[in-house]
Design a protein around this motif. Structure first.
Motif, mmCIF file in Angstrom:
data_model
loop_
_atom_site.group_PDB
_atom_site.id
_atom_site.type_symbol
_atom_site.label_atom_id
_atom_site.label_comp_id
_atom_site.label_asym_id
_atom_site.label_seq_id
_atom_site.Cartn_x
_atom_site.Cartn_y
_atom_site.Cartn_z
ATOM 1 N N ALA A 141 -97.937 51.883 -32.035
ATOM 2 C CA ALA A 141 -96.975 50.798 -32.205
ATOM 3 C C ALA A 141 -96.957 50.297 -33.649
ATOM 4 N N ALA A 142 -98.151 50.126 -34.242
ATOM 5 C CA ALA A 142 -98.215 49.659 -35.628
ATOM 6 C C ALA A 142 -97.584 50.668 -36.580
ATOM 7 N N ILE A 143 -97.843 51.939 -36.350
ATOM 8 C CA ILE A 143 -97.260 52.980 -37.201
ATOM 9 C C ILE A 143 -95.742 52.989 -37.079
ATOM 10 N N ALA A 144 -95.224 52.860 -35.868
ATOM 11 C CA ALA A 144 -93.770 52.847 -35.674
ATOM 12 C C ALA A 144 -93.138 51.641 -36.364
ATOM 13 N N ILE A 145 -93.790 50.480 -36.294
ATOM 14 C CA ILE A 145 -93.254 49.283 -36.953
ATOM 15 C C ILE A 145 -93.236 49.467 -38.473
ATOM 16 N N ILE A 146 -94.294 50.049 -39.014
ATOM 17 C CA ILE A 146 -94.367 50.284 -40.464
ATOM 18 C C ILE A 146 -93.242 51.212 -40.911
ATOM 19 N N LEU A 150 -89.964 50.708 -43.370
ATOM 20 C CA LEU A 150 -89.751 51.538 -44.555
ATOM 21 C C LEU A 150 -88.390 52.224 -44.532
ATOM 22 N N LEU A 151 -87.883 52.552 -43.338
ATOM 23 C CA LEU A 151 -86.621 53.278 -43.218
ATOM 24 C C LEU A 151 -85.429 52.363 -42.969
ATOM 25 N N ASP A 152 -85.643 51.054 -43.014
ATOM 26 C CA ASP A 152 -84.547 50.116 -42.794
ATOM 27 C C ASP A 152 -83.488 50.284 -43.893
ATOM 28 N N VAL A 186 -93.159 61.340 -38.134
ATOM 29 C CA VAL A 186 -94.110 60.248 -37.889
ATOM 30 C C VAL A 186 -95.200 60.696 -36.919
ATOM 31 N N THR A 187 -94.832 61.478 -35.911
ATOM 32 C CA THR A 187 -95.832 61.999 -34.977
ATOM 33 C C THR A 187 -96.825 62.893 -35.693
ATOM 34 N N ALA A 188 -96.322 63.764 -36.561
ATOM 35 C CA ALA A 188 -97.218 64.642 -37.310
ATOM 36 C C ALA A 188 -98.112 63.847 -38.248
ATOM 37 N N TRP A 189 -97.548 62.853 -38.928
ATOM 38 C CA TRP A 189 -98.326 62.033 -39.861
ATOM 39 C C TRP A 189 -99.476 61.330 -39.149
ATOM 40 N N GLN A 190 -99.264 60.949 -37.901
ATOM 41 C CA GLN A 190 -100.307 60.229 -37.175
ATOM 42 C C GLN A 190 -101.359 61.160 -36.582
ATOM 43 N N PHE A 191 -100.958 62.307 -36.035
ATOM 44 C CA PHE A 191 -101.884 63.100 -35.225
ATOM 45 C C PHE A 191 -102.431 64.345 -35.911
ATOM 46 N N ILE A 192 -101.929 64.699 -37.075
ATOM 47 C CA ILE A 192 -102.525 65.826 -37.793
ATOM 48 C C ILE A 192 -104.004 65.578 -38.092
ATOM 49 N N SER A 248 -97.284 65.489 -26.623
ATOM 50 C CA SER A 248 -95.859 65.471 -26.949
ATOM 51 C C SER A 248 -95.003 65.191 -25.723
ATOM 52 N N LEU A 249 -95.412 65.722 -24.571
ATOM 53 C CA LEU A 249 -94.633 65.501 -23.357
ATOM 54 C C LEU A 249 -94.764 64.073 -22.838
ATOM 55 N N THR A 250 -95.813 63.380 -23.234
ATOM 56 C CA THR A 250 -96.016 62.001 -22.764
ATOM 57 C C THR A 250 -95.862 60.985 -23.894
ATOM 58 N N TYR A 251 -95.337 61.409 -25.038
ATOM 59 C CA TYR A 251 -95.205 60.512 -26.183
ATOM 60 C C TYR A 251 -94.125 59.465 -25.908
ATOM 61 N N PHE A 252 -94.400 58.224 -26.285
ATOM 62 C CA PHE A 252 -93.490 57.153 -25.889
ATOM 63 C C PHE A 252 -93.367 56.048 -26.927
ATOM 64 N N ASP A 253 -94.490 55.578 -27.477
ATOM 65 C CA ASP A 253 -94.501 54.370 -28.301
ATOM 66 C C ASP A 253 -93.566 54.472 -29.496
ATOM 67 N N THR A 254 -93.650 55.576 -30.227
ATOM 68 C CA THR A 254 -92.854 55.714 -31.445
ATOM 69 C C THR A 254 -91.367 55.735 -31.141
ATOM 70 N N VAL A 255 -90.976 56.426 -30.079
ATOM 71 C CA VAL A 255 -89.553 56.485 -29.723
ATOM 72 C C VAL A 255 -89.042 55.102 -29.341
ATOM 73 N N LEU A 256 -89.829 54.355 -28.591
ATOM 74 C CA LEU A 256 -89.406 53.021 -28.157
ATOM 75 C C LEU A 256 -89.168 52.100 -29.346
ATOM 76 N N ILE A 257 -90.082 52.089 -30.315
ATOM 77 C CA ILE A 257 -90.002 51.132 -31.423
ATOM 78 C C ILE A 257 -89.152 51.661 -32.570
ATOM 79 N N LEU A 258 -89.263 52.952 -32.850
ATOM 80 C CA LEU A 258 -88.593 53.494 -34.032
ATOM 81 C C LEU A 258 -87.096 53.689 -33.808
#
Length: 321
Positions: A141-146, A150-152, A186-192, A248-258
């Motif tokens: 959630a924090a990563i998605a908000i950041i 940045l992309l606003d 963003v997913t790659a940046w977080q989980f790599i 990836s199949l259960t990813y949710f937080d980033t899509v909801l916020i971003l």
């Protein structure tokens, strides 16, 4: 003093006598074997309470119509029929599969190379590895908000940089392709960093003698990586791939916020569709059908990966050496 009796030499042809073992010593020797079934009871209870029982309840709710209050009304296979005919669900399944494939294609090579590099003797390796690992310490959630800030297009860095590059207003999250690409990024940046850590641990288990033998035979760095490092990391690649596919199949937080599933439904993946059906439309029966389908598909894909990569038949962490 009385002299101690001396051991007489054994007669020719007589068999040597084994020293008698003490009964007390014999009793102290315990048979070591496999642990009993009682050791599995805590794990089975935990799995039953937090995995099996919720799945049974979700399967039951998928056969009902329930808005969250009152008693669920049994409707049979109505939710499943709707699920099979829903075009939004079909598109969400397609987008989830595309996201899973892109995540694997992007994350696996980068994490593998960084992990092998981090396992080496380079200077400042530990400091750089710690810096690379920082994104994983933040919540999704924090990563998605950041990244949303940045992309606003109005108040983010792109609002200042776009006009200076002659691009005008740059709304990355407003386009269907660019919004989906940002989710992958963003997913790659977080989980790599997580998968990098797996590959780092696997690379450190490879014996140095293999590389020394290859060096004697005249093999260079690229050839050693292809013929030694990759084969030795095949089970680590399988483990990382299973985690990546299920995540990836259960990813949710980033899509909801971003992106909120938008623009339109261009980033509406299956977990977000489940959330929207359950907690926006309050159709918990239909959301349960989506959730049960998602769990079954993720489980089947994970089992297929384990089955066809030979990971299930691995007998040792150093198999193949």
């Amino acid at each position: 003093m009385r002299a101690l009796p001396q051991n007489r030499p054994a007669r020719r042809g007589s068999a040597p006598t084994a020293p008698a073992s003490s009964p007390r010593r014999a009793r102290s020797v315990r048979h070591v074997g496999r642990p009993g079934g009682a050791w599995a009871v805590p794990a089975l209870l935990y799995f039953g309470m937090f995995a099996a029982l919720p799945m049974v309840l979700v399967a039951y709710l998928s056969l009902t119509s329930w808005g969250g209050l009152g008693t669920p009304e049994f409707v049979g296979l109505e939710n499943w029929s709707r699920l099979a005919e829903d075009p939004v669900m079909r598109r969400a399944v397609w987008l989830s599969l595309v996201l899973t494939v892109l995540n694997w294609i992007v994350q696996t090579p980068i994490a593998l190379l960084l992990g092998v590099w981090a396992a080496g003797p380079q200077r400042n390796r530990a400091v750089l590895s710690a810096i690379f690992f920082l994104p994983l310490l933040l919540s999704s959630a924090a990563i998605a908000i950041i990244w949303r800030a940045l992309l606003d297009p109005n108040f983010g860095p792109l609002a200042w940089l776009g006009p200076r590059l002659g691009l005008g207003s740059v709304d990355v999250l407003g386009g269907p392709t660019s919004a989906f690409a940002m989710i992958v990024f963003v997913t790659a940046w977080q989980f790599i960093p997580l998968h990098m850590l797996l590959y780092q641990g696997g690379a450190r288990q490879i014996p140095a003698s293999l590389y020394e033998a290859a060096r004697i035979d005249g093999a260079g760095m690229l050839r050693s990586f292809w013929h030694i490092t990759l084969p030795q990391l095949r089970h680590t690649i399988t483990t990382s791939s299973v985690l990546m596919v299920v995540g990836s199949l259960t990813y949710f937080d980033t899509v909801l916020i971003l992106t909120g599933g938008g623009p339109g439904t261009d980033t509406t993946i299956v977990p977000f569709l489940m959330y929207r059906a359950g907690f926006r439309s309050w159709e918990l029966g239909y959301a349960s059908a989506i959730a049960f389908t998602l769990v079954v598909v993720a489980t089947v894909i994970a089992l297929l990966l384990v089955r066809f990569t030979g990971f299930g038949s691995m007998r040792s962490t150093r198999e193949g050496m």
